[in-house]
Design a protein around this motif. Structure first.
Motif, short mmCIF file in Angstrom:
data_model
loop_
_atom_site.label_atom_id
_atom_site.label_comp_id
_atom_site.label_asym_id
_atom_site.label_seq_id
_atom_site.Cartn_x
_atom_site.Cartn_y
_atom_site.Cartn_z
N GLY A 1 52.87 6.25 47.28
CA GLY A 1 54.15 6.83 46.98
C GLY A 1 54.89 6.40 45.70
N SER B 1 59.13 6.09 48.97
CA SER B 1 57.87 5.90 49.62
C SER B 1 58.27 5.10 51.21
N SER C 1 51.41 8.98 51.93
CA SER C 1 52.12 7.67 51.58
C SER C 1 51.35 6.57 51.96
#
Length: 331
Positions: free
Chosen positions: A276, A318, A331
Protein backbone atom coordinates in the motif's frame (compact mmCIF):
# COMPACT_ATOMS: atom_id res chain seq x y z
CA UNK A 1 1.64 -21.05 6.29
CA UNK A 2 5.36 -20.54 5.85
CA UNK A 3 7.37 -19.70 8.98
CA UNK A 4 8.20 -16.02 9.35
CA UNK A 5 11.63 -15.13 8.02
CA UNK A 6 12.75 -12.17 10.08
CA UNK A 7 15.44 -10.83 7.78
CA UNK A 8 13.03 -10.86 4.84
CA UNK A 9 10.54 -8.73 6.79
CA UNK A 10 13.27 -6.32 7.84
CA UNK A 11 14.74 -6.11 4.32
CA UNK A 12 11.29 -5.41 2.84
CA UNK A 13 10.69 -2.65 5.38
CA UNK A 14 14.07 -1.06 4.63
CA UNK A 15 13.49 -1.28 0.87
CA UNK A 16 10.09 0.39 1.22
CA UNK A 17 11.53 3.28 3.26
CA UNK A 18 14.27 3.69 0.66
CA UNK A 19 11.76 3.96 -2.19
CA UNK A 20 10.02 6.81 -0.38
CA UNK A 21 13.41 8.49 0.17
CA UNK A 22 14.32 8.22 -3.52
CA UNK A 23 11.17 10.03 -4.59
CA UNK A 24 11.43 12.51 -1.70
CA UNK A 25 14.84 13.72 -2.90
CA UNK A 26 14.19 13.52 -6.66
CA UNK A 27 13.14 17.17 -7.01
CA UNK A 28 16.46 18.36 -5.59
CA UNK A 29 18.47 15.90 -7.68
CA UNK A 30 16.85 16.97 -10.95
CA UNK A 31 16.91 20.71 -10.18
CA UNK A 32 20.59 21.18 -9.41
CA UNK A 33 20.62 24.71 -10.82
CA UNK A 34 17.89 25.81 -8.39
CA UNK A 35 19.48 24.64 -5.14
CA UNK A 36 22.79 25.12 -3.38
CA UNK A 37 25.63 22.61 -3.96
CA UNK A 38 25.39 21.49 -0.32
CA UNK A 39 21.64 20.86 -0.60
CA UNK A 40 22.05 18.98 -3.86
CA UNK A 41 24.81 16.84 -2.38
CA UNK A 42 22.72 15.98 0.69
CA UNK A 43 19.89 14.84 -1.57
CA UNK A 44 22.41 13.00 -3.75
CA UNK A 45 23.86 11.05 -0.81
CA UNK A 46 20.40 10.11 0.50
CA UNK A 47 19.29 9.05 -2.97
CA UNK A 48 22.51 7.12 -3.60
CA UNK A 49 22.12 5.22 -0.33
CA UNK A 50 18.57 4.29 -1.33
CA UNK A 51 19.20 3.07 -4.90
CA UNK A 52 19.29 -0.53 -3.65
CA UNK A 53 15.57 -0.46 -2.82
CA UNK A 54 14.27 -1.85 -6.10
CA UNK A 55 16.97 -4.55 -6.39
CA UNK A 56 16.14 -5.57 -2.81
CA UNK A 57 12.49 -6.08 -3.75
CA UNK A 58 13.51 -8.31 -6.67
CA UNK A 59 15.92 -10.26 -4.42
CA UNK A 60 13.22 -10.80 -1.81
CA UNK A 61 10.79 -12.07 -4.46
CA UNK A 62 13.49 -14.31 -5.88
CA UNK A 63 14.23 -15.77 -2.46
CA UNK A 64 10.54 -16.58 -2.00
CA UNK A 65 9.77 -17.91 -5.50
CA UNK A 66 13.00 -19.24 -7.02
CA UNK A 67 13.20 -22.29 -4.77
CA UNK A 68 10.95 -25.28 -4.15
CA UNK A 69 7.99 -22.90 -4.15
CA UNK A 70 7.03 -20.92 -7.25
CA UNK A 71 4.37 -18.29 -7.87
CA UNK A 72 0.83 -19.66 -7.74
CA UNK A 73 -2.32 -18.48 -9.55
CA UNK A 74 -3.24 -16.35 -6.52
CA UNK A 75 0.02 -14.43 -6.90
CA UNK A 76 -0.72 -13.66 -10.55
CA UNK A 77 -4.24 -12.60 -9.59
CA UNK A 78 -2.84 -10.32 -6.92
CA UNK A 79 -0.33 -8.59 -9.19
CA UNK A 80 -2.99 -8.11 -11.89
CA UNK A 81 -5.41 -6.62 -9.35
CA UNK A 82 -2.65 -4.36 -7.99
CA UNK A 83 -1.95 -3.01 -11.48
CA UNK A 84 -5.67 -2.46 -12.03
CA UNK A 85 -6.39 -0.93 -8.61
CA UNK A 86 -3.42 1.42 -8.31
CA UNK A 87 -3.73 2.46 -11.95
CA UNK A 88 -7.37 3.34 -11.27
CA UNK A 89 -6.39 5.32 -8.16
CA UNK A 90 -3.71 7.13 -10.17
CA UNK A 91 -6.15 7.87 -13.00
CA UNK A 92 -8.64 9.31 -10.51
CA UNK A 93 -5.90 11.49 -9.02
CA UNK A 94 -4.73 12.64 -12.46
CA UNK A 95 -8.27 13.43 -13.56
CA UNK A 96 -9.22 15.35 -10.42
CA UNK A 97 -6.03 17.13 -9.47
CA UNK A 98 -3.73 17.48 -12.49
CA UNK A 99 -3.79 18.65 -16.10
CA UNK A 100 -2.29 15.38 -17.38
CA UNK A 101 -4.21 13.90 -20.33
CA UNK A 102 -6.24 10.98 -18.92
CA UNK A 103 -7.14 9.66 -22.36
CA UNK A 104 -3.49 9.42 -23.36
CA UNK A 105 -2.67 7.65 -20.10
CA UNK A 106 -5.37 5.07 -20.77
CA UNK A 107 -4.37 4.63 -24.40
CA UNK A 108 -0.79 3.75 -23.45
CA UNK A 109 -1.66 1.74 -20.33
CA UNK A 110 -0.01 -1.47 -21.54
CA UNK A 111 3.10 0.35 -22.80
CA UNK A 112 3.62 2.94 -20.09
CA UNK A 113 2.27 2.92 -16.51
CA UNK A 114 -0.39 5.49 -15.62
CA UNK A 115 1.94 6.96 -12.97
CA UNK A 116 5.71 6.59 -13.07
CA UNK A 117 6.15 4.39 -9.96
CA UNK A 118 3.71 1.72 -11.18
CA UNK A 119 6.31 0.33 -13.60
CA UNK A 120 7.49 -1.93 -10.79
CA UNK A 121 4.27 -3.96 -10.78
CA UNK A 122 4.81 -4.83 -14.44
CA UNK A 123 8.46 -5.70 -13.86
CA UNK A 124 7.85 -7.90 -10.80
CA UNK A 125 5.26 -9.85 -12.81
CA UNK A 126 8.18 -11.24 -14.84
CA UNK A 127 9.66 -12.76 -11.68
CA UNK A 128 6.35 -14.53 -11.08
CA UNK A 129 6.11 -15.67 -14.70
CA UNK A 130 9.55 -17.31 -14.80
CA UNK A 131 9.44 -18.70 -11.25
CA UNK A 132 8.09 -22.16 -12.30
CA UNK A 133 11.16 -22.53 -14.54
CA UNK A 134 13.82 -21.50 -12.01
CA UNK A 135 15.01 -23.38 -8.93
CA UNK A 136 18.29 -21.99 -7.69
CA UNK A 137 20.83 -24.53 -6.44
CA UNK A 138 23.09 -24.33 -3.44
CA UNK A 139 26.49 -23.18 -4.73
CA UNK A 140 29.74 -22.28 -3.08
CA UNK A 141 30.53 -18.74 -2.04
CA UNK A 142 33.50 -18.61 -4.42
CA UNK A 143 31.38 -19.65 -7.39
CA UNK A 144 28.70 -17.10 -6.49
CA UNK A 145 31.33 -14.37 -6.13
CA UNK A 146 32.80 -15.23 -9.55
CA UNK A 147 29.35 -15.11 -11.15
CA UNK A 148 28.61 -11.74 -9.55
CA UNK A 149 31.92 -10.24 -10.69
CA UNK A 150 31.44 -11.39 -14.28
CA UNK A 151 27.71 -10.69 -14.69
CA UNK A 152 27.42 -7.74 -12.34
CA UNK A 153 30.58 -5.83 -13.31
CA UNK A 154 32.77 -7.15 -16.12
CA UNK A 155 30.01 -8.04 -18.58
CA UNK A 156 27.42 -5.57 -17.32
CA UNK A 157 26.33 -3.43 -20.30
CA UNK A 158 25.81 -0.54 -17.86
CA UNK A 159 29.48 -0.57 -16.84
CA UNK A 160 31.12 2.64 -18.02
CA UNK A 161 33.23 1.92 -21.10
CA UNK A 162 36.96 1.56 -20.43
CA UNK A 163 39.54 1.84 -23.21
CA UNK A 164 43.32 1.45 -23.44
CA UNK A 165 45.02 2.56 -26.63
CA UNK A 166 41.68 2.77 -28.38
CA UNK A 167 40.82 -0.83 -27.43
CA UNK A 168 37.66 -1.22 -25.35
CA UNK A 169 38.19 -3.80 -22.59
CA UNK A 170 35.15 -3.10 -20.44
CA UNK A 171 32.39 -4.06 -20.48
CA UNK A 172 32.95 -7.50 -22.00
CA UNK A 173 30.25 -8.24 -24.55
CA UNK A 174 28.39 -11.38 -23.48
CA UNK A 175 25.29 -10.18 -25.36
CA UNK A 176 23.43 -9.37 -22.16
CA UNK A 177 20.70 -6.90 -23.01
CA UNK A 178 17.81 -5.35 -21.16
CA UNK A 179 17.07 -4.57 -17.52
CA UNK A 180 14.82 -7.62 -17.18
CA UNK A 181 17.87 -9.88 -17.33
CA UNK A 182 19.18 -8.16 -14.22
CA UNK A 183 15.82 -8.20 -12.45
CA UNK A 184 15.79 -11.99 -12.84
CA UNK A 185 19.46 -12.15 -11.84
CA UNK A 186 18.68 -10.16 -8.70
CA UNK A 187 15.96 -12.69 -7.93
CA UNK A 188 18.35 -15.61 -8.36
CA UNK A 189 20.98 -13.92 -6.20
CA UNK A 190 18.39 -13.29 -3.51
CA UNK A 191 17.63 -17.01 -3.40
CA UNK A 192 21.29 -18.05 -3.56
CA UNK A 193 22.40 -15.67 -0.80
CA UNK A 194 19.36 -16.55 1.29
CA UNK A 195 20.22 -20.26 1.22
CA UNK A 196 23.92 -19.73 1.85
CA UNK A 197 25.58 -19.78 5.26
CA UNK A 198 26.71 -16.16 5.46
CA UNK A 199 26.86 -15.89 9.26
CA UNK A 200 30.50 -14.88 9.51
CA UNK A 201 31.61 -11.76 11.31
CA UNK A 202 34.23 -10.98 8.66
CA UNK A 203 31.60 -11.20 5.89
CA UNK A 204 29.28 -8.92 7.83
CA UNK A 205 32.00 -6.27 8.16
CA UNK A 206 32.99 -6.66 4.50
CA UNK A 207 29.34 -6.25 3.45
CA UNK A 208 28.97 -3.10 5.58
CA UNK A 209 32.19 -1.65 4.18
CA UNK A 210 31.16 -2.47 0.59
CA UNK A 211 27.75 -0.86 1.07
CA UNK A 212 29.26 2.35 2.45
CA UNK A 213 31.95 2.40 -0.25
CA UNK A 214 29.55 1.87 -3.14
CA UNK A 215 27.18 4.55 -1.80
CA UNK A 216 30.18 6.89 -1.81
CA UNK A 217 31.10 5.82 -5.37
CA UNK A 218 27.52 6.30 -6.62
CA UNK A 219 27.22 9.75 -5.06
CA UNK A 220 30.66 10.95 -6.21
CA UNK A 221 30.14 9.52 -9.69
CA UNK A 222 26.81 11.34 -9.96
CA UNK A 223 28.44 14.57 -8.75
CA UNK A 224 31.17 14.17 -11.37
CA UNK A 225 28.53 13.67 -14.09
CA UNK A 226 26.72 16.81 -12.93
CA UNK A 227 29.89 18.91 -13.15
CA UNK A 228 30.91 17.39 -16.47
CA UNK A 229 27.52 17.61 -18.22
CA UNK A 230 26.20 20.67 -16.42
CA UNK A 231 23.04 18.74 -15.55
CA UNK A 232 21.92 15.62 -13.74
CA UNK A 233 22.52 12.22 -15.35
CA UNK A 234 21.45 8.89 -13.86
CA UNK A 235 24.52 6.96 -15.08
CA UNK A 236 25.48 5.89 -11.56
CA UNK A 237 21.91 5.62 -10.30
CA UNK A 238 20.83 2.81 -12.63
CA UNK A 239 19.27 -0.08 -10.73
CA UNK A 240 21.12 -2.52 -12.97
CA UNK A 241 24.44 -0.64 -12.95
CA UNK A 242 27.53 -2.26 -11.39
CA UNK A 243 27.74 0.08 -8.38
CA UNK A 244 24.09 -0.42 -7.40
CA UNK A 245 24.52 -4.15 -8.07
CA UNK A 246 27.38 -4.40 -5.55
CA UNK A 247 25.51 -2.14 -3.13
CA UNK A 248 22.38 -4.32 -3.25
CA UNK A 249 24.20 -7.62 -2.73
CA UNK A 250 26.16 -6.09 0.16
CA UNK A 251 23.09 -4.69 1.92
CA UNK A 252 21.08 -7.91 1.52
CA UNK A 253 23.93 -9.88 3.08
CA UNK A 254 24.32 -7.31 5.85
CA UNK A 255 20.60 -7.39 6.69
CA UNK A 256 20.53 -11.20 6.58
CA UNK A 257 23.46 -11.40 8.99
CA UNK A 258 22.40 -8.72 11.45
CA UNK A 259 18.58 -8.63 11.40
CA UNK A 260 17.70 -12.33 11.32
CA UNK A 261 16.68 -12.99 14.95
CA UNK A 262 13.54 -10.86 15.15
CA UNK A 263 11.48 -8.41 13.16
CA UNK A 264 12.21 -4.82 14.16
CA UNK A 265 8.74 -3.44 15.12
CA UNK A 266 8.90 -0.34 12.90
CA UNK A 267 10.28 -2.30 9.95
CA UNK A 268 7.67 -5.01 10.54
CA UNK A 269 4.89 -2.41 10.35
CA UNK A 270 6.32 -0.93 7.17
CA UNK A 271 6.82 -4.40 5.70
CA UNK A 272 3.20 -5.42 6.35
CA UNK A 273 2.02 -2.30 4.57
CA UNK A 274 4.78 -2.09 1.93
CA UNK A 275 2.40 -2.77 -0.96
CA UNK A 276 0.00 0.00 0.00
CA UNK A 277 2.80 2.41 0.84
CA UNK A 278 4.38 1.78 -2.54
CA UNK A 279 1.08 2.21 -4.35
CA UNK A 280 0.14 5.51 -2.70
CA UNK A 281 3.41 7.28 -1.87
CA UNK A 282 4.20 8.79 -5.28
CA UNK A 283 0.76 10.38 -5.50
CA UNK A 284 1.18 11.96 -2.07
CA UNK A 285 4.62 13.36 -2.94
CA UNK A 286 3.23 14.78 -6.19
CA UNK A 287 0.31 16.38 -4.33
CA UNK A 288 2.60 17.93 -1.71
CA UNK A 289 5.06 19.29 -4.29
CA UNK A 290 2.54 20.62 -6.80
CA UNK A 291 0.38 22.30 -4.16
CA UNK A 292 3.28 24.06 -2.49
CA UNK A 293 2.96 22.09 0.75
CA UNK A 294 6.72 22.05 1.16
CA UNK A 295 9.53 23.86 2.94
CA UNK A 296 12.07 24.50 0.19
CA UNK A 297 13.53 27.49 2.03
CA UNK A 298 14.95 24.96 4.48
CA UNK A 299 15.88 21.98 2.29
CA UNK A 300 16.94 19.46 5.00
CA UNK A 301 13.72 20.18 6.88
CA UNK A 302 11.78 19.94 3.63
CA UNK A 303 13.21 16.50 2.88
CA UNK A 304 12.32 15.35 6.39
CA UNK A 305 8.82 16.80 6.07
CA UNK A 306 8.07 15.33 2.65
CA UNK A 307 9.47 11.93 3.67
CA UNK A 308 7.58 11.85 6.99
CA UNK A 309 4.28 13.20 5.62
CA UNK A 310 4.40 10.81 2.66
CA UNK A 311 5.23 7.80 4.81
CA UNK A 312 2.53 8.65 7.37
CA UNK A 313 -0.09 9.41 4.70
CA UNK A 314 0.56 6.29 2.64
CA UNK A 315 0.74 4.12 5.77
CA UNK A 316 -2.61 5.47 6.96
CA UNK A 317 -4.19 4.83 3.55
CA UNK A 318 -2.76 1.31 3.57
CA UNK A 319 -4.18 0.62 7.04
CA UNK A 320 -7.60 1.84 5.92
CA UNK A 321 -7.38 -0.19 2.72
CA UNK A 322 -6.51 -3.36 4.63
CA UNK A 323 -9.69 -2.98 6.68
CA UNK A 324 -11.67 -3.16 3.45
CA UNK A 325 -9.40 -5.54 1.57
CA UNK A 326 -9.52 -8.37 4.11
CA UNK A 327 -8.09 -10.89 1.62
CA UNK A 328 -5.04 -8.63 1.06
CA UNK A 329 -5.44 -8.70 -2.70
CA UNK A 330 -4.19 -5.12 -3.21
CA UNK A 331 -2.85 -4.27 0.24
Amino acid sequence: MQPKIFWIDNARGIACLMVVMIHTTTWYITNAQSVSPLTWDLANVLNSASRVSVPLFFMISGYLFFGERSAQPRHFLRIALCILFYSTVALAYISLFTSINVGLSLKNLLQKPVFYHLWFFFAIAVIYLVSPLIQVKNISGKMLLALMVVLGILANPNTISQKIGGVEWLPINLYISGDTVYYILYGMLGRAIGMMNTQKRSLTWISAALYITTVFVISRGTLYELRWRGNFADTWYLYCGPAVFICAVSLLTLVKNTLDTRTIPVLGLISRHSLGIYGFHALIIHALRTNGLELKRWPPLDMLWIFSATLAGSLLLSILLQRIDTRRLVS
